[in-house]
Design a protein around this motif. Structure first.
Motif, PDB file in Angstrom:
ATOM      1  N   VAL A 186       0.863  -1.176   0.000  1.00  0.00           N
ATOM      2  CA  VAL A 186       0.000   0.000   0.000  1.00  0.00           C
ATOM      3  C   VAL A 186       0.899   1.226   0.000  1.00  0.00           C
ATOM      4  O   VAL A 186       1.944   1.247   0.655  1.00  0.00           O
ATOM      5  CB  VAL A 186      -0.956  -0.002   1.213  1.00  0.00           C
ATOM      6  N   GLU A 187       0.508   2.250  -0.751  1.00  0.00           N
ATOM      7  CA  GLU A 187       1.333   3.436  -0.940  1.00  0.00           C
ATOM      8  C   GLU A 187       0.534   4.701  -0.662  1.00  0.00           C
ATOM      9  O   GLU A 187      -0.623   4.826  -1.076  1.00  0.00           O
ATOM     10  CB  GLU A 187       1.854   3.480  -2.373  1.00  0.00           C
ATOM     11  N   LEU A 188       1.156   5.635   0.042  1.00  0.00           N
ATOM     12  CA  LEU A 188       0.566   6.956   0.260  1.00  0.00           C
ATOM     13  C   LEU A 188       1.427   7.992  -0.444  1.00  0.00           C
ATOM     14  O   LEU A 188       2.628   8.101  -0.181  1.00  0.00           O
ATOM     15  CB  LEU A 188       0.491   7.277   1.755  1.00  0.00           C
ATOM     16  N   LEU A 189       0.817   8.747  -1.352  1.00  0.00           N
ATOM     17  CA  LEU A 189       1.495   9.842  -2.051  1.00  0.00           C
ATOM     18  C   LEU A 189       1.149  11.149  -1.350  1.00  0.00           C
ATOM     19  O   LEU A 189      -0.027  11.467  -1.143  1.00  0.00           O
ATOM     20  CB  LEU A 189       1.051   9.921  -3.508  1.00  0.00           C
ATOM     21  N   ALA A 190       2.163  11.894  -0.967  1.00  0.00           N
ATOM     22  CA  ALA A 190       1.977  13.214  -0.364  1.00  0.00           C
ATOM     23  C   ALA A 190       2.935  14.187  -1.050  1.00  0.00           C
ATOM     24  O   ALA A 190       3.768  13.787  -1.864  1.00  0.00           O
ATOM     25  CB  ALA A 190       2.230  13.163   1.139  1.00  0.00           C
ATOM     26  N   ALA A 191       2.813  15.464  -0.718  1.00  0.00           N
ATOM     27  CA  ALA A 191       3.687  16.466  -1.345  1.00  0.00           C
ATOM     28  C   ALA A 191       3.539  17.787  -0.629  1.00  0.00           C
ATOM     29  O   ALA A 191       2.597  17.996   0.152  1.00  0.00           O
ATOM     30  CB  ALA A 191       3.321  16.637  -2.824  1.00  0.00           C
ATOM     31  N   PRO A 221      -3.433  14.227  -1.712  1.00  0.00           N
ATOM     32  CA  PRO A 221      -3.043  12.948  -1.124  1.00  0.00           C
ATOM     33  C   PRO A 221      -3.744  11.779  -1.812  1.00  0.00           C
ATOM     34  O   PRO A 221      -4.953  11.829  -2.081  1.00  0.00           O
ATOM     35  CB  PRO A 221      -3.477  13.077   0.341  1.00  0.00           C
ATOM     36  N   THR A 222      -2.975  10.731  -2.113  1.00  0.00           N
ATOM     37  CA  THR A 222      -3.498   9.585  -2.860  1.00  0.00           C
ATOM     38  C   THR A 222      -3.055   8.292  -2.188  1.00  0.00           C
ATOM     39  O   THR A 222      -1.862   8.094  -1.937  1.00  0.00           O
ATOM     40  CB  THR A 222      -2.986   9.609  -4.315  1.00  0.00           C
ATOM     41  N   LEU A 223      -4.017   7.422  -1.891  1.00  0.00           N
ATOM     42  CA  LEU A 223      -3.735   6.123  -1.272  1.00  0.00           C
ATOM     43  C   LEU A 223      -3.971   5.038  -2.315  1.00  0.00           C
ATOM     44  O   LEU A 223      -5.057   4.961  -2.905  1.00  0.00           O
ATOM     45  CB  LEU A 223      -4.644   5.897  -0.070  1.00  0.00           C
ATOM     46  N   SER A 224      -2.952   4.202  -2.562  1.00  0.00           N
ATOM     47  CA  SER A 224      -3.020   3.223  -3.651  1.00  0.00           C
ATOM     48  C   SER A 224      -2.603   1.831  -3.181  1.00  0.00           C
ATOM     49  O   SER A 224      -1.748   1.682  -2.293  1.00  0.00           O
ATOM     50  CB  SER A 224      -2.118   3.633  -4.815  1.00  0.00           C
TER      51      SER A 224
END
Length: 236
Positions: free
Chosen positions: A81-86, A126-129
């Protein structure tokens, strides 16, 4: 000679096994690097009630690059599982007036607003994949992923020139959408790796604003960006 061959065979087996093992359950990846959000190039039409609805006016959003952050947790050697932040992305919003109707709307002879920067918006996406890593016996680790995104817009404001023409109260709604990506890691050693990814995020928002006190306008903006990332990562 025979012992040397046996030793070489054992070392080769251990080396291959190390490469083939790849990521394991419980591994955590932390990444940081450049992430560019490149919105859909299509322009959004502007609806103004006082002008009878749809108008020749349209708006577009430019691209922006910020520090991207990425966190990955592995359930096994394939699934994670991956969380994209910035850090917050800032985009200029431009207005397009190919038929010059602004002159009539504002009553200013010769007024030309085509292509000017209307305002600036800031957002976090924010994106959870869920991601799947393909089995690989090399340092190159490709994967695919799909997930959900929620984009928060804030600090929406018009530039000084549009403000002087009466533009005010710019607001953009938050957006839920899906995300799809492809990417790969390249292992530099047991802990460090380089990551590159390309993803599509479904982002759509309603932009509401006023011209003066009485004229209300809105635009349905399909941001729908491609997101490009190049990062350095560390495995814990």
């Amino acid at each position: 000679m025979k012992k040397s061959l046996i030793t070489l065979a054992v070392l080769s087996t251990l080396s291959f096994g190390s490469l083939a093992a790849g990521y394991q359950a419980g591994d955590i990846l932390v990444r940081g690097g450049a992430t560019m959000v490149d919105p859909d190039s299509d322009k959004a039409g502007v609806y103004i009630e006082a002008l009878g609805g749809d108008t020749p006016l349209s708006v577009s959003v430019d691209d922006n690059t910020q520090l991207g952050l990425n966190f990955v947790y592995f359930f096994d050697s394939n699934w994670a599982v991956e969380l994209l932040a910035a850090t917050p992305f800032k985009h200029d919003v431009k207005i397009h007036d190919p038929q010059g109707i602004a002159e009539g709307v504002f009553g200013v002879p010769g007024l030309d607003v085509d292509g000017i920067t209307l305002g600036e918006v800031t957002h976090l996406p924010p994106t959870l994949s869920a991601i799947y890593y393909f089995d690989s016996a090399s340092k190159f680790k490709p994967y695919v992923g799909a997930g959900l995104n929620y984009t928060i817009f804030f600090d929406e404001e018009f530039k000084s020139a549009p403000k002087s023409l009466g533009f005010n109260d710019l607001e953009l709604d938050g957006s839920f959408g899906v995300s799809f990506q492809v990417g790969a890691d390249y292992e530099l050693d047991d802990n460090w790796h380089i990551n590159a990814s390309i993803r599509y995020i479904d982002i759509g928002t309603d932009a509401d604003f006023k011209i003066g006190e009485d004229i209300k306008g809105t635009a349905e903006v399909d941001v729908d960006p491609m997101v490009y990332s190049l990062m350095i990562g560390y495995k814990f």
